[in-house]
Design a protein around this motif. Structure first.
Motif, PDB file in Angstrom:
ATOM      1  N   GLY A   1      62.907  85.643 -58.687  1.00  0.00           N
ATOM      2  CA  GLY A   1      64.078  84.940 -59.177  1.00  0.00           C
ATOM      3  C   GLY A   1      64.822  85.693 -60.268  1.00  0.00           C
ATOM      4  N   ARG A   2      64.278  86.849 -60.664  1.00  0.00           N
ATOM      5  CA  ARG A   2      64.947  87.635 -61.715  1.00  0.00           C
ATOM      6  C   ARG A   2      66.199  88.308 -61.165  1.00  0.00           C
TER       7      ARG A   2
ATOM      8  N   VAL B   1      65.656  83.191 -65.204  1.00  0.00           N
ATOM      9  CA  VAL B   1      65.500  83.464 -63.771  1.00  0.00           C
ATOM     10  C   VAL B   1      66.034  82.288 -62.945  1.00  0.00           C
ATOM     11  N   ILE B   2      66.261  82.552 -61.662  1.00  0.00           N
ATOM     12  CA  ILE B   2      66.600  81.497 -60.707  1.00  0.00           C
ATOM     13  C   ILE B   2      65.296  80.858 -60.236  1.00  0.00           C
ATOM     14  N   ASN B   3      65.251  79.548 -60.235  1.00  0.00           N
ATOM     15  CA  ASN B   3      64.041  78.829 -59.835  1.00  0.00           C
ATOM     16  C   ASN B   3      63.926  78.820 -58.309  1.00  0.00           C
ATOM     17  N   THR B   4      63.256  79.826 -57.776  1.00  0.00           N
ATOM     18  CA  THR B   4      63.173  79.981 -56.323  1.00  0.00           C
ATOM     19  C   THR B   4      62.262  78.939 -55.669  1.00  0.00           C
ATOM     20  N   SER B   5      61.486  78.210 -56.466  1.00  0.00           N
ATOM     21  CA  SER B   5      60.584  77.206 -55.889  1.00  0.00           C
ATOM     22  C   SER B   5      61.252  75.838 -55.749  1.00  0.00           C
ATOM     23  N   ASP B   6      62.471  75.691 -56.242  1.00  0.00           N
ATOM     24  CA  ASP B   6      63.183  74.417 -56.122  1.00  0.00           C
ATOM     25  C   ASP B   6      63.488  74.167 -54.650  1.00  0.00           C
TER      26      ASP B   6
ATOM     27  N   HIS C   1      71.531  77.068 -65.466  1.00  0.00           N
ATOM     28  CA  HIS C   1      70.277  77.043 -64.703  1.00  0.00           C
ATOM     29  C   HIS C   1      69.315  78.117 -65.192  1.00  0.00           C
ATOM     30  N   VAL C   2      69.791  79.354 -65.290  1.00  0.00           N
ATOM     31  CA  VAL C   2      68.875  80.413 -65.722  1.00  0.00           C
ATOM     32  C   VAL C   2      68.486  80.229 -67.185  1.00  0.00           C
TER      33      VAL C   2
ATOM     34  N   ALA D   1      65.978  75.884 -50.618  1.00  0.00           N
ATOM     35  CA  ALA D   1      65.385  76.309 -49.339  1.00  0.00           C
ATOM     36  C   ALA D   1      65.206  77.821 -49.249  1.00  0.00           C
ATOM     37  N   PHE D   2      64.747  78.430 -50.349  1.00  0.00           N
ATOM     38  CA  PHE D   2      64.514  79.869 -50.313  1.00  0.00           C
ATOM     39  C   PHE D   2      63.319  80.192 -49.430  1.00  0.00           C
TER      40      PHE D   2
END
Length: 288
Positions: free
Chosen positions: A135-136, A246-251, A239-240, A255-256
């Protein structure tokens, strides 16, 4: 009989030369032979950066149509793009920003032939935001490639930023396309044939760009039609800021999942159709 390859139309800003190289090679691999590129550089971009990009594009065998400098008003891109389209002349135009790598479910010539056969004068795409696994907002190494550096794809633009994820990726020369290539008024793409637009925006340097965008639009240094672009930038920065930079890729909203430029995402036609046909402009309530 297959159609003539489309002319690629793009207004390019101060990206890193390896991204421009990868972008040109990607579209040549798709079958594009004719590139009409105009550079626009805001005032903060140093001369050496401009010269590097101009040299890089010439090394790729492309002569840029023009270079301009100054404020990046919200209408700047549209004016430059439309001048390029006029210069390109009749036929199909492929519209892509320099961080957008389009991916089609069939060879490009077949996509265009199908559109011609069915009477569609535009072809639609949907943004698939690409981010690092962590997410960085990192840089990338050309030898590793974009897929390695940004392996995850998801729906950040509309589910976090409330931006329009729809794109017009191909348009007949006489079809007017709105700002940002999001719509072609009076023309609807075939929602069952939406291309994936891999969006490599979330790289090193983007946070500085977003801060600059908010500052210039807020002060009127850069002119805007509506505050939408500024608001989208603010949502990403917020958000970051809440997630340690970072971007919260687990949210699950986003749908990442792992994707690649070499194969269409699993289940893409239904996923893209669902989003493309139901997306609505964001109604601001004061609460995000």
């Amino acid at each position: 009989m297959l159609s003539t390859p489309p002319a690629l139309i793009a207004v390019v800003g101060p990206i890193e030369p390896p991204l421009l190289d990868a972008w040109v090679r990607h579209y040549r691999w798709l079958g594009v032979e004719r590139f009409l590129i105009a550079f626009h550089f805001p005032d903060h971009v140093p001369d050496i950066r401009r010269h590097e990009l101009q040299a890089a594009v010439r090394e790729l065998g492309i002569i840029p149509t023009g270079t301009s400098t100054g404020p990046w008003h919200e209408y700047t891109n549209t004016q430059l793009r439309d001048a390029l389209r006029h210069r390109a002349g009749p036929g199909w135009h492929l519209l892509a920003d320099a961080d957008e790598f389009q991916q089609y479910p069939a060879p490009l010539a077949e996509v265009i032939a199908q559109a011609d056969k069915s009477g569609h004068r535009v072809v639609g795409g949907l943004l698939l935001d690409r981010v690092a696994a962590s997410g960085r907002l990192t840089g990338w190494r050309p030898e590793g490639g974009l897929d390695l550096a940004y392996p995850l794809g998801g729906h950040l633009t509309h589910r976090l930023l409330h931006g329009d994820p729809r794109k017009i990726v191909l348009a007949r020369h006489d079809v007017a396309v709105a700002s940002g290539n999001h719509r072609a008024p009076g023309h609807r793409p075939d929602a069952d044939r939406i291309c994936a637009v891999h969006h490599f925006k979330w790289r090193s340097g983007i946070l500085d760009d977003l801060h600059r965008r908010i500052q210039h639009f807020s002060t009127g240094t850069w002119q805007e039609h509506t505050p939408a672009v500024r608001d989208e930038a603010g949502r990403l920065l917020a958000h970051v800021g809440q997630h340690g930079g970072v971007i919260n890729t687990s949210d699950p909203r986003f749908a990442f999942r792992r994707v690649s430029l070499h194969r269409m995402p699993s289940g893409w036609p239904a996923e893209a159709r669902s989003i493309f046909t139901t997306w609505q402009p964001y109604a601001h309530t004061g609460q995000d």
